[in-house]
Design a protein around this motif. Structure first.
Motif, PDB file in Angstrom:
ATOM      1  N   UNK A  31      39.055  36.468  42.169  1.00 35.74           N
ATOM      2  CA  UNK A  31      38.338  37.615  41.612  1.00 35.74           C
ATOM      3  C   UNK A  31      39.315  38.717  41.212  1.00 35.74           C
ATOM      4  N   UNK A  32      40.142  39.162  42.181  1.00 31.42           N
ATOM      5  CA  UNK A  32      41.059  40.268  41.906  1.00 31.42           C
ATOM      6  C   UNK A  32      42.165  40.285  42.959  1.00 31.42           C
ATOM      7  N   UNK A  33      43.308  40.846  42.585  1.00 33.01           N
ATOM      8  CA  UNK A  33      44.431  40.971  43.508  1.00 33.01           C
ATOM      9  C   UNK A  33      45.125  42.298  43.288  1.00 33.01           C
ATOM     10  N   UNK A  34      45.813  42.756  44.329  1.00 31.85           N
ATOM     11  CA  UNK A  34      46.522  44.025  44.231  1.00 31.85           C
ATOM     12  C   UNK A  34      47.808  43.967  45.031  1.00 31.85           C
ATOM     13  N   UNK A  35      48.889  44.401  44.383  1.00 35.44           N
ATOM     14  CA  UNK A  35      50.146  44.608  45.066  1.00 35.44           C
ATOM     15  C   UNK A  35      50.608  45.982  44.608  1.00 35.44           C
ATOM     16  N   UNK A  36      51.600  46.053  43.767  1.00 34.54           N
ATOM     17  CA  UNK A  36      51.931  47.327  43.120  1.00 34.54           C
ATOM     18  C   UNK A  36      51.101  47.504  41.871  1.00 34.54           C
ATOM     19  N   UNK A  37      50.530  46.399  41.386  1.00 33.31           N
ATOM     20  CA  UNK A  37      49.635  46.434  40.239  1.00 33.31           C
ATOM     21  C   UNK A  37      48.394  45.620  40.589  1.00 33.31           C
ATOM     22  N   UNK A  38      47.463  45.581  39.670  1.00 31.02           N
ATOM     23  CA  UNK A  38      46.225  44.846  39.887  1.00 31.02           C
ATOM     24  C   UNK A  38      46.047  43.749  38.844  1.00 31.02           C
ATOM     25  N   UNK A  39      45.299  42.733  39.216  1.00 33.56           N
ATOM     26  CA  UNK A  39      44.928  41.690  38.269  1.00 33.56           C
ATOM     27  C   UNK A  39      43.502  41.274  38.557  1.00 33.56           C
ATOM     28  N   UNK A  40      42.802  40.829  37.507  1.00 34.23           N
ATOM     29  CA  UNK A  40      41.393  40.500  37.614  1.00 34.23           C
ATOM     30  C   UNK A  40      41.078  39.210  36.876  1.00 34.23           C
ATOM     31  N   UNK A  41      40.067  38.517  37.367  1.00 35.94           N
ATOM     32  CA  UNK A  41      39.507  37.406  36.607  1.00 35.94           C
ATOM     33  C   UNK A  41      38.819  37.970  35.372  1.00 35.94           C
ATOM     34  N   UNK A  42      38.839  37.212  34.288  1.00 33.90           N
ATOM     35  CA  UNK A  42      38.219  37.682  33.052  1.00 33.90           C
ATOM     36  C   UNK A  42      36.733  37.990  33.259  1.00 33.90           C
ATOM     37  N   UNK A  43      36.093  37.245  34.127  1.00 32.57           N
ATOM     38  CA  UNK A  43      34.651  37.392  34.322  1.00 32.57           C
ATOM     39  C   UNK A  43      34.265  38.725  34.977  1.00 32.57           C
ATOM     40  N   UNK A  44      35.224  39.405  35.616  1.00 34.39           N
ATOM     41  CA  UNK A  44      34.906  40.663  36.299  1.00 34.39           C
ATOM     42  C   UNK A  44      35.658  41.850  35.708  1.00 34.39           C
ATOM     43  N   UNK A  45      36.559  41.592  34.784  1.00 35.52           N
ATOM     44  CA  UNK A  45      37.385  42.664  34.221  1.00 35.52           C
ATOM     45  C   UNK A  45      36.492  43.722  33.584  1.00 35.52           C
ATOM     46  N   UNK A  46      36.756  44.975  33.900  1.00 37.41           N
ATOM     47  CA  UNK A  46      35.965  46.077  33.376  1.00 37.41           C
ATOM     48  C   UNK A  46      34.748  46.417  34.226  1.00 37.41           C
ATOM     49  N   UNK A  47      34.418  45.557  35.186  1.00 40.82           N
ATOM     50  CA  UNK A  47      33.256  45.813  36.059  1.00 40.82           C
ATOM     51  C   UNK A  47      33.661  45.999  37.512  1.00 40.82           C
ATOM     52  N   UNK A  48      34.712  45.306  37.942  1.00 47.46           N
ATOM     53  CA  UNK A  48      35.173  45.378  39.332  1.00 47.46           C
ATOM     54  C   UNK A  48      36.498  46.134  39.390  1.00 47.46           C
ATOM     55  N   UNK A  49      36.708  46.836  40.503  1.00 53.41           N
ATOM     56  CA  UNK A  49      37.957  47.552  40.728  1.00 53.41           C
ATOM     57  C   UNK A  49      38.436  47.301  42.146  1.00 53.41           C
ATOM     58  N   UNK A  50      39.659  46.794  42.272  1.00 53.09           N
ATOM     59  CA  UNK A  50      40.251  46.572  43.588  1.00 53.09           C
ATOM     60  C   UNK A  50      41.179  47.735  43.916  1.00 53.09           C
ATOM     61  N   UNK A  51      41.166  48.145  45.177  1.00 55.69           N
ATOM     62  CA  UNK A  51      42.044  49.231  45.610  1.00 55.69           C
ATOM     63  C   UNK A  51      42.480  48.967  47.048  1.00 55.69           C
ATOM     64  N   UNK A  52      43.554  49.598  47.459  1.00 53.29           N
ATOM     65  CA  UNK A  52      44.054  49.413  48.814  1.00 53.29           C
ATOM     66  C   UNK A  52      44.482  50.748  49.401  1.00 53.29           C
ATOM     67  N   UNK A  53      44.399  50.849  50.708  1.00 50.71           N
ATOM     68  CA  UNK A  53      44.878  52.009  51.425  1.00 50.71           C
ATOM     69  C   UNK A  53      45.751  51.485  52.560  1.00 50.71           C
ATOM     70  N   UNK A  54      47.053  51.485  52.341  1.00 49.37           N
ATOM     71  CA  UNK A  54      47.960  50.911  53.333  1.00 49.37           C
ATOM     72  C   UNK A  54      47.945  51.698  54.640  1.00 49.37           C
ATOM     73  N   UNK A  55      47.699  52.992  54.564  1.00 48.78           N
ATOM     74  CA  UNK A  55      47.658  53.813  55.773  1.00 48.78           C
ATOM     75  C   UNK A  55      46.470  53.427  56.650  1.00 48.78           C
ATOM     76  N   UNK A  56      45.343  53.099  56.010  1.00 49.50           N
ATOM     77  CA  UNK A  56      44.142  52.700  56.749  1.00 49.50           C
ATOM     78  C   UNK A  56      44.057  51.186  56.935  1.00 49.50           C
TER      79      UNK A  56
END
Length: 116
Positions: free
Chosen positions: A48-73
């Motif tokens: 579906x989606x991945x995040x490191x220093x950047x993000x990547x998405x499956x075409x089927x969810x691009x523009x609708x889903x957003x992945x984010x991370x909080x390393x502190x939490x």
């Protein structure tokens, strides 16, 4: 070893939104690539989606889903907007150490159902 626990799944009408959360424990996720996958019964698990220093998405969810991370939490979220019935699946959080090819840590999954 990192342990992952997903939450936030549920039932929503088409066009609605949900936020899935993945809480990590045991080790900081700061050196991990984090991702969401999904799987329906009888089907292969799908990226579906991945995040490191950047993000990547499956075409089927691009523009609708957003992945984010909080390393502190030690958390990773998946904001899902404009949901469609075909987004109905069990969603899994996954992690792999940066620079490795395979996701080796998986959560237990959280179910998302989108009604038409």
């Amino acid at each position: 070893q990192v342990q992952l626990v997903e939450s936030g799944g549920g039932l929503v009408q088409a066009g609605g939104s949900l936020i899935l959360s993945c809480a990590a424990s045991g080790r900081t996720i700061s050196r991990y690539i984090m991702a969401w996958f999904r799987q329906a019964p009888g089907k292969e698990r799908e990226f579906v989606a991945a995040i490191n220093w950047s993000t990547s998405y499956a075409d089927s969810v691009k523009g609708r889903f957003t992945i984010s991370r909080d390393n502190a939490k030690n958390t990773v979220d998946l904001q899902m907007d404009n949901l469609k019935p075909e987004d109905t699946d069990i969603y899994y959080c996954a992690a792999k150490p940066a620079g490795t090819p395979v996701y080796t840590v998986w959560g237990q999954g959280t179910r998302v159902t989108v009604s038409s």
